[in-house]
Design a protein around this motif. Structure first.
Motif, PDB file in Angstrom:
ATOM      1  N   GLU A  28       0.932  -1.165  -0.027  1.00  0.00           N
ATOM      2  CA  GLU A  28       0.078   0.051   0.046  1.00  0.00           C
ATOM      3  C   GLU A  28       0.834   1.029  -0.134  1.00  0.00           C
ATOM      4  O   GLU A  28       0.427   2.231  -0.795  1.00  0.00           O
ATOM      5  CB  GLU A  28      -0.911  -0.127   1.291  1.00  0.00           C
ATOM      6  N   GLN A  29       1.738   1.324   0.849  1.00  0.00           N
ATOM      7  CA  GLN A  29       2.859   2.521   0.901  1.00  0.00           C
ATOM      8  C   GLN A  29       3.356   2.668  -0.550  1.00  0.00           C
ATOM      9  O   GLN A  29       3.530   3.613  -0.884  1.00  0.00           O
ATOM     10  CB  GLN A  29       3.759   2.222   2.056  1.00  0.00           C
ATOM     11  N   ILE A  30       3.842   1.674  -1.273  1.00  0.00           N
ATOM     12  CA  ILE A  30       4.598   1.694  -2.427  1.00  0.00           C
ATOM     13  C   ILE A  30       3.485   2.275  -3.595  1.00  0.00           C
ATOM     14  O   ILE A  30       3.741   3.071  -4.262  1.00  0.00           O
ATOM     15  CB  ILE A  30       4.977   0.122  -2.772  1.00  0.00           C
ATOM     16  N   ALA A  31       2.318   1.617  -3.557  1.00  0.00           N
ATOM     17  CA  ALA A  31       1.122   2.276  -4.249  1.00  0.00           C
ATOM     18  C   ALA A  31       0.983   3.924  -4.054  1.00  0.00           C
ATOM     19  O   ALA A  31       0.673   4.344  -5.096  1.00  0.00           O
ATOM     20  CB  ALA A  31       0.016   1.558  -4.148  1.00  0.00           C
ATOM     21  N   HIS A  32       1.087   4.171  -3.069  1.00  0.00           N
ATOM     22  CA  HIS A  32       0.728   5.780  -2.702  1.00  0.00           C
ATOM     23  C   HIS A  32       2.084   6.572  -3.344  1.00  0.00           C
ATOM     24  O   HIS A  32       1.902   7.716  -3.589  1.00  0.00           O
ATOM     25  CB  HIS A  32       0.706   5.853  -1.237  1.00  0.00           C
ATOM     26  N   GLU A  33       3.293   6.074  -3.473  1.00  0.00           N
ATOM     27  CA  GLU A  33       4.414   6.504  -3.751  1.00  0.00           C
ATOM     28  C   GLU A  33       4.568   6.485  -5.442  1.00  0.00           C
ATOM     29  O   GLU A  33       5.384   7.297  -5.922  1.00  0.00           O
ATOM     30  CB  GLU A  33       5.678   6.380  -3.196  1.00  0.00           C
ATOM     31  N   SER A  36       1.379   6.483 -10.931  1.00  0.00           N
ATOM     32  CA  SER A  36       0.246   5.480 -11.825  1.00  0.00           C
ATOM     33  C   SER A  36      -0.091   4.608 -11.035  1.00  0.00           C
ATOM     34  O   SER A  36       0.620   3.922 -10.120  1.00  0.00           O
ATOM     35  CB  SER A  36       0.998   5.155 -13.221  1.00  0.00           C
ATOM     36  N   PRO A  37      -1.341   4.178 -11.170  1.00  0.00           N
ATOM     37  CA  PRO A  37      -2.249   2.779 -10.451  1.00  0.00           C
ATOM     38  C   PRO A  37      -1.222   1.785 -10.384  1.00  0.00           C
ATOM     39  O   PRO A  37      -0.475   1.339 -11.358  1.00  0.00           O
ATOM     40  CB  PRO A  37      -3.471   2.891 -11.176  1.00  0.00           C
ATOM     41  N   LEU A  38      -1.400   1.026  -9.379  1.00  0.00           N
ATOM     42  CA  LEU A  38      -0.737  -0.202  -9.181  1.00  0.00           C
ATOM     43  C   LEU A  38      -1.588  -1.439  -9.013  1.00  0.00           C
ATOM     44  O   LEU A  38      -2.734  -1.080  -8.339  1.00  0.00           O
ATOM     45  CB  LEU A  38       0.278  -0.249  -7.710  1.00  0.00           C
ATOM     46  N   MET A 107      10.902  -2.293  -5.506  1.00  0.00           N
ATOM     47  CA  MET A 107       9.763  -2.030  -6.631  1.00  0.00           C
ATOM     48  C   MET A 107       9.831  -0.579  -7.137  1.00  0.00           C
ATOM     49  O   MET A 107       9.724  -0.365  -8.458  1.00  0.00           O
ATOM     50  CB  MET A 107       8.571  -2.548  -6.557  1.00  0.00           C
ATOM     51  N   LEU A 108       9.968   0.295  -6.310  1.00  0.00           N
ATOM     52  CA  LEU A 108      10.102   1.530  -6.798  1.00  0.00           C
ATOM     53  C   LEU A 108      10.991   1.962  -7.594  1.00  0.00           C
ATOM     54  O   LEU A 108      11.089   2.855  -8.546  1.00  0.00           O
ATOM     55  CB  LEU A 108       9.918   2.486  -5.334  1.00  0.00           C
ATOM     56  N   GLU A 109      12.514   1.630  -7.274  1.00  0.00           N
ATOM     57  CA  GLU A 109      13.625   1.683  -8.110  1.00  0.00           C
ATOM     58  C   GLU A 109      13.653   0.889  -9.210  1.00  0.00           C
ATOM     59  O   GLU A 109      13.951   1.462 -10.292  1.00  0.00           O
ATOM     60  CB  GLU A 109      14.814   1.206  -7.223  1.00  0.00           C
TER      61      GLU A 109
END
Length: 318
Positions: A28-33, A36-38, A107-109
């Motif tokens: 969830e934290q990753i999705a907020h950062e 675009s939609p995850l 995943m963010l990187e």
């Protein structure tokens, strides 16, 4: 109407009931950062615990779109990953385990690198691991052999978390091989790769199914799928064995001429039988392994069977 997603994360699930709540929270934290939609595709690979029921309860309330796919039985983690990649709808697709030993934040990187357009595949490069010493030693030996025999360009600690674009995913999924390695296929197809360093964390929930037996089977599948090493070994053994046989034959001949052998023909006959039997058995075993894998691939069986699939495109606010 199907929602458009830029990012997808595939998570195979097997005996991960304890880590799923924390995993969903971090996703969830990753999705907020993300910009675009995850969507996250969970593939329950016939898990004997209550992982499926836990996900059924968690996913309707998480802050990202999700899919929950269930296999009809346990087909293995690589089959689960293939199922998840095929079901995913994002342009960029990440793959990670559910045990949280690899930080989901990688995943963010990964997605940043893929979105730049300069990279087609991003893989995690383990620089340290918070595992018991015995596990570290066996894993180090395993991946040294893997790099030496199969893919020298693979990171020293192997690949347990990665992401790729839709093009690479399609190419990998088109390779419908049995008893192969999905990570091996990922390297075999090529494309532009980047490595992101990280530290492997200790396992807080459950126990790993990555046993010594599983490692050996994975190594052998990769050897037979991607290299001609067994054939090279066979040729080397044949050359060495033939050389030793010729040397022994010369020694036996000299001994026979000198009168050192009282039963003519016995020693050279035994040498021929021993060397021939050894070489034939080794050759049959190696050739038989290739024939068996070829036979398995001719069956054209799916790598897994999906029993059910649930989709939620609506993400709730935390």
């Amino acid at each position: 109407m199907t929602a458009a997603f830029q990012y997808s994360v595939v998570v195979p699930v097997y005996r991960n009931a304890g880590s799923l709540p924390d995993l969903c929270s971090r996703l969830e934290q990753i999705a907020h950062e993300l910009d675009s939609p995850l969507e996250v595709v969970f593939v329950n690979d016939g898990s004997p615990d209550d992982s499926f029921e836990i996900l059924q309860a968690l996913l309707p309330n998480v802050g990202f779109a999700s899919q929950l796919v269930a296999h009809s039985r346990n087909f293995g983690s690589f089959a689960a990953i293939r199922t998840g990649m095929a079901a995913s709808r994002g342009e960029y697709i990440g793959v990670m385990a559910a045990d949280l030993q690899e930080p989901p934040e990688l995943m963010l990187e990964f997605f940043r690198l893929l979105a730049s357009g300069d990279v087609d595949v991003a893989v995690g490069k383990r620089e340290a691991r918070a595992d018991p010493r015995a596990n570290r030693v066996s894993a180090s030996l395993f991946w040294k052999l893997y790099r030496a025999w199969i893919f020298p360009q693979m990171p020293e600690g192997g690949v347990d978390i990665f992401a790729c674009n839709r093009k690479v995913s399609a190419e990998v999924l088109d390779l419908k091989e049995s008893h192969s390695s999905l990570v091996g296929l990922l390297y075999w197809v090529g494309f532009r790769r980047a490595e992101v360093p990280y530290e492997r964390l200790s396992r807080e929930h459950g126990s790993s199914g990555w046993s010594f037996r599983a490692k050996i089977r994975y190594l052998l599948d990769s050897v037979f799928s991607f290299t001609d090493l067994p054939l090279s070994v066979l040729i080397g053994v044949g050359i060495v064995g033939g050389s030793l046989t010729i040397l022994a034959a010369v020694i036996v001949l000299i001994s026979f001429i000198a009168g050192g052998i009282r039963e003519p023909g016995y020693t050279p006959l035994m040498l021929v039988i021993l060397f021939s039997t050894f070489s034939l058995l080794l050759a049959l075993g190696i050739v038989g392994s290739y024939v068996w894998r070829s036979f398995e691939n001719t069956k054209q069986r799916p790598s897994a069977i999906v029993m059910s699939r649930w989709i939620s495109d609506a993400a709730t606010d935390s």
